[in-house]
Write an enzyme that holds these catalytic residues in place. Structure first.
Site, mmCIF file in Angstrom:
data_model
loop_
_atom_site.group_PDB
_atom_site.id
_atom_site.type_symbol
_atom_site.label_atom_id
_atom_site.label_comp_id
_atom_site.label_asym_id
_atom_site.label_seq_id
_atom_site.Cartn_x
_atom_site.Cartn_y
_atom_site.Cartn_z
ATOM 1 N N LYS A 123 39.054 40.294 35.141
ATOM 2 C CA LYS A 123 40.153 39.383 35.481
ATOM 3 C C LYS A 123 41.512 40.039 35.214
ATOM 4 O O LYS A 123 42.455 39.841 35.967
ATOM 5 C CB LYS A 123 40.031 38.068 34.710
ATOM 6 C CG LYS A 123 38.877 37.207 35.236
ATOM 7 C CD LYS A 123 38.810 35.870 34.542
ATOM 8 C CE LYS A 123 37.631 35.046 35.046
ATOM 9 N NZ LYS A 123 37.379 33.849 34.252
ATOM 10 N N LYS A 151 28.649 37.917 42.322
ATOM 11 C CA LYS A 151 28.218 36.532 42.021
ATOM 12 C C LYS A 151 29.101 35.508 42.745
ATOM 13 O O LYS A 151 30.286 35.766 42.998
ATOM 14 C CB LYS A 151 28.211 36.287 40.511
ATOM 15 C CG LYS A 151 29.568 36.160 39.919
ATOM 16 C CD LYS A 151 29.565 35.505 38.547
ATOM 17 C CE LYS A 151 31.024 35.338 38.149
ATOM 18 N NZ LYS A 151 31.361 34.556 37.050
ATOM 19 N N LYS A 165 34.199 30.743 41.502
ATOM 20 C CA LYS A 165 35.230 29.775 41.872
ATOM 21 C C LYS A 165 36.544 30.502 42.134
ATOM 22 O O LYS A 165 37.329 30.078 42.958
ATOM 23 C CB LYS A 165 35.452 28.786 40.719
ATOM 24 C CG LYS A 165 34.404 27.687 40.677
ATOM 25 C CD LYS A 165 34.687 26.675 39.585
ATOM 26 C CE LYS A 165 34.219 27.157 38.236
ATOM 27 N NZ LYS A 165 34.054 26.113 37.222
#
Ligand code: TYM
Length: 322
Positions: A109, A190, A193
């Site tokens: 991230k 994966k 969201k």
């Protein structure tokens, strides 16, 4: 068996969250199960306040619609129970910078943005606080949270060694199938969201036509043999695991029923549509009744605080706070 788990209210829930975690929460709910919507965690990435507000209510309604029963388990909002943020600070003084900066999710991230927030680094410590405050023995999560669970165990053990036995050492519990649901367009990544190709994720509240389109357009491979093999056939294997998780039979047994990709996709689309339709219907009823939602949350918050308060006080006293 004391259970705790959490989900971020950042974006609509997808079938990865559902099959990897929430379905498991529903199956293992009991008076000893505590589930939280982790709104404090959602602040680690950019999010509009009005969006966070709406999505937190959406998330509570989705969890109830998926089958959590507040008469059986406790469903609450993380920020409403002040001990989470307070214990997180104590544990930040137990965790090390080195171990936090090695977390895979943090690195991924942080790489995607300049000037990331300090909360992105300390995020797993807050997660450890969520778990340890409830003396949770089991934490049902998808595969992507394993590393955070390991860190929680390390922090708890270090705390207990240094300050005395306060925390229970928790264990990650994962579903047999679909602990890592992959993106339908990029089956080596994966389903997520935060980063997702438009057709890559199936959301709990998608219209049947959207579900069908996404599954029919799922990326597969150039062979034409239906076989469960993650190494060489990630796209087909992902579809088989999703199928397996909704239906209950093994991915291999499902594979043996099909010779054509098209047939597998059509049947899977039907199965997913049928499985999600009642959830979407219940969701709409619940979301239209804010007073009832509020009552569920208030009750959950109170029940959670009753458990978390004494554990927080033990931890703070053990560290020498008077
Ligand atoms: P979050 O909100 O990203 O995801 C919620 C749950 O869904 C699982 N999950 C998946 N499972 C299978 N396949 C996928 N593609 C997939 N994507 C997500 C996650 O593993 C998770 O179980 N840090 C956590 C929230 C959290 C938490 C906690 C969890 C905060 N405190 C305490 C357990 C205990 C998170 O961001 O999950």
């Amino acid at each position: 068996m004391r259970i705790l788990s959490g989900i971020q209210p950042s974006g609509t829930m997808h079938i990865g969250n559902f099959l990897g975690a929430v379905k498991h929460w529903v199956d293992s709910q009991s008076p000893e199960a505590y589930y939280c919507v982790v709104d404090l965690h959602a602040l680690t990435l950019e999010i509009e306040p009005s969006v966070l507000r709406e999505q937190t209510a959406d998330c509570v309604a989705s969890l109830l619609a998926a089958g959590l029963d507040p008469e059986i388990c406790t469903l609450f909002i993380q920020s409403h129970v002040p001990y989470h943020a307070r214990l997180s600070w104590l544990l930040e003084c137990v965790a090390s910078y080195g171990e936090l900066s090695r977390m895979t999710q943090f690195k991924e991230k942080a790489e995607r943005q300049e000037g990331y927030r300090v909360g992105l680094l300390t995020y797993p410590v807050l997660m450890a606080a969520d778990i340890l405050l409830y003396n949770a023995q089991q934490v049902p999560v998808g595969d992507d949270q394993r590393q955070h669970l390991e860190l929680t165990r390390n922090i708890a053990e270090r705390f207990n060694n240094r300050y005395g036995e306060v925390f229970t050492i928790p264990e990650a519990i994962q579903p047999n199938a679909a602990s890592r649901v992959m993106d339908l367009q990029e089956p080596t990544r994966k389903m997520s969201k935060s980063i997702s190709s438009p057709l890559g994720s199936v959301y709990l509240l998608d219209e049947p036509s959207e579900i069908e389109k996404k599954i029919k357009k799922a990326v597969t491979d150039t062979e034409n043999e239906v076989r469960f093999d993650w190494e060489t056939k990630p796209g087909i294997s992902n579809l088989l695991e999703i199928y397996s998780s909704f239906e209950g039979s093994s991915p291999e047994a499902i594979a043996s029923r099909y010779t054509r990709y098209g047939d597998l996709k059509s049947d899977l689309a039907l199965l997913v549509i049928e499985s999600l339709a009642p959830i979407a219907e219940r969701y709409r009823e619940l979301r239209n009744d804010p007073v009832a939602l509020e009552a569920v949350i208030l009750r959950g918050d109170e029940k959670a605080a009753e458990i978390a308060g004494p554990v927080y006080r033990l931890a703070s006293a053990a560290m020498g706070l008077i």
